[in-house]
Write a protein that holds these residues in place. Structure first.
Motif, PDB file in Angstrom:
ATOM      1  N   UNK A 181      85.154  32.824  27.199  1.00 19.03           N
ATOM      2  CA  UNK A 181      83.996  33.326  27.957  1.00 19.03           C
ATOM      3  C   UNK A 181      83.512  32.211  28.869  1.00 19.03           C
ATOM      4  N   UNK A 182      83.260  32.524  30.145  1.00 18.73           N
ATOM      5  CA  UNK A 182      82.736  31.461  31.011  1.00 18.73           C
ATOM      6  C   UNK A 182      81.705  31.974  32.005  1.00 18.73           C
ATOM      7  N   UNK A 183      80.892  31.042  32.457  1.00 20.22           N
ATOM      8  CA  UNK A 183      79.829  31.315  33.424  1.00 20.22           C
ATOM      9  C   UNK A 183      79.586  30.022  34.189  1.00 20.22           C
ATOM     10  N   UNK A 234      75.971  32.755  27.901  1.00 18.64           N
ATOM     11  CA  UNK A 234      75.704  32.673  26.462  1.00 18.64           C
ATOM     12  C   UNK A 234      75.072  33.954  25.950  1.00 18.64           C
ATOM     13  N   UNK A 235      74.332  34.663  26.805  1.00 19.19           N
ATOM     14  CA  UNK A 235      73.742  35.939  26.386  1.00 19.19           C
ATOM     15  C   UNK A 235      74.833  36.965  26.117  1.00 19.19           C
ATOM     16  N   UNK A 267      65.702  28.838  34.377  1.00 17.34           N
ATOM     17  CA  UNK A 267      66.303  29.187  33.092  1.00 17.34           C
ATOM     18  C   UNK A 267      67.220  28.070  32.619  1.00 17.34           C
ATOM     19  N   UNK A 268      67.978  27.476  33.524  1.00 22.31           N
ATOM     20  CA  UNK A 268      68.838  26.346  33.162  1.00 22.31           C
ATOM     21  C   UNK A 268      68.014  25.184  32.610  1.00 22.31           C
ATOM     22  N   UNK A 269      66.777  25.052  33.085  1.00 19.65           N
ATOM     23  CA  UNK A 269      65.887  23.998  32.571  1.00 19.65           C
ATOM     24  C   UNK A 269      65.148  24.450  31.312  1.00 19.65           C
ATOM     25  N   UNK A 305      73.346  37.377  34.415  1.00 20.65           N
ATOM     26  CA  UNK A 305      73.335  37.201  32.967  1.00 20.65           C
ATOM     27  C   UNK A 305      72.277  36.201  32.510  1.00 20.65           C
ATOM     28  N   UNK A 306      71.879  35.289  33.370  1.00 18.45           N
ATOM     29  CA  UNK A 306      70.796  34.357  33.019  1.00 18.45           C
ATOM     30  C   UNK A 306      69.507  35.116  32.702  1.00 18.45           C
ATOM     31  N   UNK A 307      69.267  36.215  33.411  1.00 19.44           N
ATOM     32  CA  UNK A 307      67.996  36.922  33.273  1.00 19.44           C
ATOM     33  C   UNK A 307      67.812  37.547  31.897  1.00 19.44           C
ATOM     34  N   UNK A 308      68.910  37.711  31.146  1.00 19.81           N
ATOM     35  CA  UNK A 308      68.783  38.256  29.790  1.00 19.81           C
ATOM     36  C   UNK A 308      67.884  37.386  28.924  1.00 19.81           C
TER      37      UNK A 308
END
Length: 262
Positions: free
Chosen positions: A9-11, A17-18, A151-153, A185-188
């Motif tokens: 799995x990659x992003x 990760x979600x 979100x990354x932070x 996918x970050x928004x999850x």
């Protein structure tokens, strides 16, 4: 290909990760290998060619690790170059796309808002997706350029984040949107904040569970579902700051995990 092989799995960062969590919940006996391409993020600022080069490099790494399937857990990467990646590799490759179809089918007002990175909304693949359902509902595209860095932070529920979310959502609600699609996918990881800001009358459409189910179906069709106990621990790689990724894993992954350099 052994059914005990891992799933890759990659992003571009931690958003995938979600999706990995949804896969872990649905397929607890599978081993996962996750790659966060943080050293080359954000993908939203890159060309399709650059994104495809990164997708190739990560896929080559995962294939070398012996994976039996790959999930491209990034909307931008999926819309940019997943067709080219599938043409190059024979193993199952599953992508993600915004849940426009279920949003349109579930909307009562016939107005659907799509929250995504500016880059995702500009791709021809997403334009085709939106056009496919434009006759059934009014689809409003809302670029959200500031959310992924926050979100990354790990700024997942703070005043600054809520202010940004409110600024993105209010224009959609003003136009009658009763359904919001999370197109990244970050928004999850901030879905609860988005739902709280939008209010109880607004539905939030997420796709990570649907992606996990699609993966399960593809593995079953290829007779690659793990038939025994899970073999080995999950592995997590990053092309960026391993120290930061370890902090992110500590916050977002339900088990102890250590980042490895890519």
């Amino acid at each position: 290909m052994a059914d005990s092989a891992a799933i890759g799995i990659f992003d571009s960062g931690i958003g995938g990760l979600s999706v990995a969590r949804a896969v872990r919940e649905l397929l607890p006996d599978e081993q996962l290998i996750y790659v966060a391409d943080s050293g080359h993020a954000p993908y939203g600022e890159k060309t399709d060619e650059y994104i495809y080069q990164r997708m190739q490099a990560i896929t080559q790494h995962l294939v070398a690790c012996g994976v039996k399937a790959i999930v491209v857990a990034c909307n931008t990467a999926t819309t940019a170059a997943i067709k080219e990646l599938r043409a190059q590799y024979s193993l199952p490759i599953i992508g993600v796309e915004p849940g426009v179809k279920p949003a349109v089918l579930g909307s009562k007002t016939g107005v659907v808002g799509v929250l995504a990175t500016p880059r995702t909304l500009l791709t021809p693949a997403f334009a085709h997706l939106a056009e496919r359902y434009a006759g059934q509902a009014k689809i409003i595209l809302q670029p959200c350029p500031h959310l992924v860095p926050m979100i990354e932070r790990l700024e997942l529920d703070c005043a600054a984040l809520r202010k940004r979310v409110t600024g993105y959502i209010q224009p959609l609600l003003a136009q009658g949107a009763d359904t919001l699609v999370l197109g990244c996918t970050h928004y999850n990881f901030i879905a609860d904040v988005i739902a709280d800001v939008a209010g109880p009358a607004v539905s939030i459409v997420r796709t990570e569970t649907a992606v996990a189910k699609q993966l399960q179906q593809r593995l079953a069709q290829a007779q690659l579902l793990n038939s025994g106990a899970k073999i080995g621990a999950d592995r997590f790689y990053t092309s960026g700051d391993a120290g930061l990724f370890n902090q992110q894993l500590l916050r977002l992954w339900p088990a102890v995990a250590t980042a490895l350099p890519l």
